[in-house]
Design an enzyme around this catalytic site. Structure first.
Site, short mmCIF file in Angstrom:
data_model
loop_
_atom_site.label_atom_id
_atom_site.label_comp_id
_atom_site.label_asym_id
_atom_site.label_seq_id
_atom_site.Cartn_x
_atom_site.Cartn_y
_atom_site.Cartn_z
N ARG A 111 33.30 -13.05 1.56
CA ARG A 111 33.01 -12.04 2.56
C ARG A 111 32.76 -12.78 3.87
O ARG A 111 32.24 -13.90 3.85
CB ARG A 111 31.76 -11.22 2.20
CG ARG A 111 31.95 -10.23 1.06
CD ARG A 111 32.84 -9.07 1.46
NE ARG A 111 32.96 -8.04 0.44
CZ ARG A 111 33.89 -8.00 -0.52
NH1 ARG A 111 34.79 -8.96 -0.61
NH2 ARG A 111 33.93 -7.01 -1.37
N GLU A 156 35.16 -6.56 10.37
CA GLU A 156 36.49 -6.11 9.93
C GLU A 156 36.67 -4.65 10.29
O GLU A 156 35.76 -3.86 10.01
CB GLU A 156 36.62 -6.32 8.41
CG GLU A 156 36.57 -7.79 8.02
CD GLU A 156 36.66 -8.03 6.51
OE1 GLU A 156 36.86 -7.07 5.75
OE2 GLU A 156 36.51 -9.20 6.11
N HIS A 186 41.86 -9.13 4.80
CA HIS A 186 41.08 -8.82 3.59
C HIS A 186 41.99 -8.19 2.52
O HIS A 186 41.80 -7.04 2.12
CB HIS A 186 39.90 -7.88 3.92
CG HIS A 186 38.84 -7.87 2.86
ND1 HIS A 186 37.53 -7.63 3.12
CD2 HIS A 186 38.90 -8.08 1.52
CE1 HIS A 186 36.82 -7.68 1.99
NE2 HIS A 186 37.65 -7.95 1.00
C1 DGY Z 1 36.69 -6.83 -3.78
O1 DGY Z 1 37.09 -6.26 -4.79
O2 DGY Z 1 35.51 -7.12 -3.60
C2 DGY Z 1 37.71 -7.12 -2.74
O3 DGY Z 1 37.29 -8.07 -1.84
C3 DGY Z 1 38.05 -5.85 -1.99
O4 DGY Z 1 36.97 -5.48 -1.20
#
Ligand code: DGY
Length: 328
Positions: free
Chosen positions: A238, A267, A286
């Protein structure tokens, strides 16, 4: 009367249509969840929420007195205030497992793309700049195979990355995670080490840890300074696990050689973000789990979790199982 469900941001169409047969499902996307009157009206009656990245905080929960379950269509759940959900006896679920290989493919793809400068050189060809038969050394990349890969976070996805690195690319693997994993060490010849050692020894550093209060800002100025000048940093976790300004400064100062980023502090990323101007940065929006097949599997699993919760059964992917104990 059908139970009310809110679908948010992303639920694959066949799954959404199937849910709509049994529930009163309203789909929302790109709205202000604190202000949108239609959303707030549905929220006040909703028993279930299914979707991606809906911020479920105290303020939202105050508007949702009938809520029984929040089913994330993601493995990450940093969008959820778990303490507040527990306090209100509301279940929360995620979608582990079904996306592991897809995210590992993305991370490895970004790693190779950054090391071999694939997006930059794609642009070079498309711009008509490929004019001499042999490219010049200033277009060369760096090897991936037989290099040292440091993986921070050795959960399912970290292990799938280690598998690719070990069997596919003969890489040496260092890892750092909350717990040491003897089976991983055996399978992929991986070596556990402290974070500082991993940072200073690795050619590629791959961050794949969940975002938690402990990992927020885990990689910042000090950590970039520990890395080799030739190191390539990959973030598939993240955005907030990294202090983005420190990453920008490290890249500008040549403290590291490049970065491959699937996630960002904000984002969608601000178009003026300096990272977008850097040739040695590969960026993707992402897309870790975003393939047609995997998104469908995630939606299906999230729907199974949702329906179990709505029917008073234990969802298979309950994040905090102590909430179930209160339901029993
Ligand atoms: C997750 O599944 O956490 C991916 O990063 C999509 O947000």
């Amino acid at each position: 009367m059908k139970k009310k469900v809110i679908a948010y941001n992303r639920v694959e169409k066949p799954v959404l249509e199937d849910l709509q047969k049994r529930y009163d499902v309203e789909f929302f996307k790109n709205i202000d969840t604190k202000k949108d009157p239609v959303f707030l009206k549905h929220l006040s009656q909703a028993e279930g929420i299914i979707g991606l990245e809906l911020v479920v905080d105290r303020e939202l929960l105050d508007q949702a007195p009938n809520l029984k379950i929040v089913s994330n269509v993601s493995v990450g759940y940093n969008n959820l205030n778990l303490d507040e959900l527990k306090r209100r006896n509301i279940m929360a679920t995620n979608t582990p497992g079904v996306l592991t290989d897809t995210v590992a493919d993305t991370v490895f793809g970004i790693l190779i793309a950054t090391a071999r400068r694939i997006p930059e050189l794609d642009q070079f060809v498309k711009n008509g700049e490929w004019t001499s038969e042999a490219v010049e050394p200033d277009q060369f990349g760096t090897n991936v195979h037989h290099k040292k890969l440091g993986i921070i976070g050795m959960g399912r996805i970290g292990q799938a990355i280690a598998k690719r690195a070990h069997f596919g690319f003969d890489m040496d693997i260092l890892y750092h995670s909350r717990t040491q994993k003897p089976s991983v060490e055996e399978k992929f010849a991986a070596t556990y080490c402290e974070l500082n050692e991993l940072l200073s020894e690795s050619d590629f550093i791959c961050l794949i840890t969940p975002l938690t209060p402990e990992t927020e800002g885990l990689i910042g100025k000090r950590e970039f300074q520990l890395m080799k000048k030739s190191a390539i940093f990959i973030n598939g976790s993240r955005g907030k696990t990294v202090v983005e300004q420190d990453l920008i400064d490290a890249l500008k100062a040549g403290a590291i050689a490049g970065a491959g980023l699937d996630v960002f502090e904000k984002e969608p990323i601000d178009p003026g973000n300096p990272l977008l101007k850097m040739k040695n940065v590969v960026s993707t929006p992402h897309i870790g789990s975003s393939t047609h097949e995997t998104e469908l599997e995630m939606s299906k699993l999230a729907a199974i979790n949702l329906e179990a919760g709505l029917n008073g059964e234990k969802p298979p992917n309950l994040i905090d199982s102590s909430v179930w104990e209160m339901h029993k």
